[in-house]
Scaffold this motif. Sequence first.
Motif, PDB file in Angstrom:
ATOM      1  N   GLY A  55       0.990  -1.246  -0.082  1.00  0.00           N
ATOM      2  CA  GLY A  55       0.085   0.013   0.021  1.00  0.00           C
ATOM      3  C   GLY A  55       0.972   1.273   0.008  1.00  0.00           C
ATOM      4  O   GLY A  55       1.486   1.598   1.116  1.00  0.00           O
ATOM      5  N   ALA A  56       0.766   2.065  -1.049  1.00  0.00           N
ATOM      6  CA  ALA A  56       1.659   3.104  -1.424  1.00  0.00           C
ATOM      7  C   ALA A  56       0.849   4.489  -0.603  1.00  0.00           C
ATOM      8  O   ALA A  56       1.529   5.413   0.050  1.00  0.00           O
ATOM      9  N   MET A  57      -0.448   4.383  -0.654  1.00  0.00           N
ATOM     10  CA  MET A  57      -0.976   5.560  -0.037  1.00  0.00           C
ATOM     11  C   MET A  57      -2.552   5.233   0.021  1.00  0.00           C
ATOM     12  O   MET A  57      -3.130   4.047  -0.392  1.00  0.00           O
ATOM     13  N   MET A  58      -3.184   5.901   0.672  1.00  0.00           N
ATOM     14  CA  MET A  58      -4.850   5.500   1.026  1.00  0.00           C
ATOM     15  C   MET A  58      -5.660   5.265  -0.124  1.00  0.00           C
ATOM     16  O   MET A  58      -6.526   4.227  -0.222  1.00  0.00           O
TER      17      MET A  58
ATOM     18  N   THR B 177      -0.871  -1.492  -3.834  1.00  0.00           N
ATOM     19  CA  THR B 177       0.366  -1.555  -4.451  1.00  0.00           C
ATOM     20  C   THR B 177       1.281  -1.916  -3.669  1.00  0.00           C
ATOM     21  O   THR B 177       1.273  -2.323  -2.522  1.00  0.00           O
ATOM     22  N   LEU B 178       2.479  -2.174  -4.032  1.00  0.00           N
ATOM     23  CA  LEU B 178       3.864  -2.838  -3.488  1.00  0.00           C
ATOM     24  C   LEU B 178       4.861  -1.634  -3.769  1.00  0.00           C
ATOM     25  O   LEU B 178       5.080  -1.177  -4.882  1.00  0.00           O
ATOM     26  N   VAL B 179       5.295  -1.042  -2.588  1.00  0.00           N
ATOM     27  CA  VAL B 179       6.325  -0.220  -2.655  1.00  0.00           C
ATOM     28  C   VAL B 179       7.692  -1.167  -2.207  1.00  0.00           C
ATOM     29  O   VAL B 179       7.857  -1.835  -1.264  1.00  0.00           O
ATOM     30  N   PHE B 180       8.638  -0.794  -3.265  1.00  0.00           N
ATOM     31  CA  PHE B 180       9.763  -1.733  -3.224  1.00  0.00           C
ATOM     32  C   PHE B 180      11.150  -0.717  -3.427  1.00  0.00           C
ATOM     33  O   PHE B 180      10.936   0.264  -3.796  1.00  0.00           O
TER      34      PHE B 180
ATOM     35  N   VAL C 126       6.372   6.622  -8.514  1.00  0.00           N
ATOM     36  CA  VAL C 126       6.937   7.231  -7.199  1.00  0.00           C
ATOM     37  C   VAL C 126       6.096   7.510  -6.349  1.00  0.00           C
ATOM     38  O   VAL C 126       5.445   8.351  -6.318  1.00  0.00           O
ATOM     39  N   PRO C 127       6.350   6.698  -5.257  1.00  0.00           N
ATOM     40  CA  PRO C 127       5.288   6.797  -4.304  1.00  0.00           C
ATOM     41  C   PRO C 127       5.669   7.968  -3.186  1.00  0.00           C
ATOM     42  O   PRO C 127       6.864   8.274  -3.111  1.00  0.00           O
ATOM     43  N   PRO C 128       4.702   8.548  -2.603  1.00  0.00           N
ATOM     44  CA  PRO C 128       5.047   9.636  -1.751  1.00  0.00           C
ATOM     45  C   PRO C 128       5.788   9.120  -0.723  1.00  0.00           C
ATOM     46  O   PRO C 128       5.610   7.810  -0.227  1.00  0.00           O
TER      47      PRO C 128
ATOM     48  N   GLY D 280      14.526   6.960  -3.346  1.00  0.00           N
ATOM     49  CA  GLY D 280      14.639   6.026  -4.537  1.00  0.00           C
ATOM     50  C   GLY D 280      13.587   4.743  -4.645  1.00  0.00           C
ATOM     51  O   GLY D 280      13.849   3.898  -5.400  1.00  0.00           O
ATOM     52  N   TRP D 281      12.784   4.612  -3.750  1.00  0.00           N
ATOM     53  CA  TRP D 281      11.924   3.631  -4.002  1.00  0.00           C
ATOM     54  C   TRP D 281      10.788   3.929  -4.997  1.00  0.00           C
ATOM     55  O   TRP D 281      10.518   4.921  -5.477  1.00  0.00           O
ATOM     56  N   LEU D 282      10.181   2.860  -5.365  1.00  0.00           N
ATOM     57  CA  LEU D 282       9.337   3.049  -6.413  1.00  0.00           C
ATOM     58  C   LEU D 282       7.946   1.981  -5.976  1.00  0.00           C
ATOM     59  O   LEU D 282       8.064   1.442  -4.813  1.00  0.00           O
ATOM     60  N   ALA D 283       6.839   2.115  -6.695  1.00  0.00           N
ATOM     61  CA  ALA D 283       5.763   1.432  -6.201  1.00  0.00           C
ATOM     62  C   ALA D 283       4.928   0.929  -7.481  1.00  0.00           C
ATOM     63  O   ALA D 283       5.287   1.348  -8.622  1.00  0.00           O
ATOM     64  N   LEU D 284       4.577  -0.380  -7.496  1.00  0.00           N
ATOM     65  CA  LEU D 284       3.991  -1.155  -8.490  1.00  0.00           C
ATOM     66  C   LEU D 284       2.329  -1.356  -8.280  1.00  0.00           C
ATOM     67  O   LEU D 284       2.013  -1.964  -7.047  1.00  0.00           O
TER      68      LEU D 284
END
Length: 127
Positions: A49-52, A57-60, A78-80, A86-90
């Motif tokens: 879960g990147a955001m509400m 989503t997966l943050v990695f 790019v997640p908040p 440098g983390w990303l979300a899928l």
Amino acid sequence: MSHPPLFEADDPMVERLRALCAPFPESIEVEAWGRPTFRAGKKIFAVAGAMMDRAHTLVFKPDPEEHPALLELSDVFVPPYFGPSGWLALELDDRTDWAFVAELLDTSYRQVALKRQLKLLDARGAD
């Protein structure tokens, strides 16, 4: 102040992430910010879960060299909060390639794991 949970306890997406994260050496799940986080000991390597409004989503943490190529994928963003480091979300949905998710988790784990944890991980792969 506690955060409201983003997921039901039996959410199938979280169950799938749990199954993929559990085999990593010293992997633990800790709820933080209302989300399941998966850690290599004390260090986070994945967040569900990147955001509400984007819970599924997966943050990695990608390999820095792969970061630009991953951003070209339509389901990566790019997640908040995590993004500046440098983390990303899928996005995760019924079209998700779970083998790809497993690769992203492996890379993310390797970005934060201790040397002894990596040694255990690599020894498992040699079996």
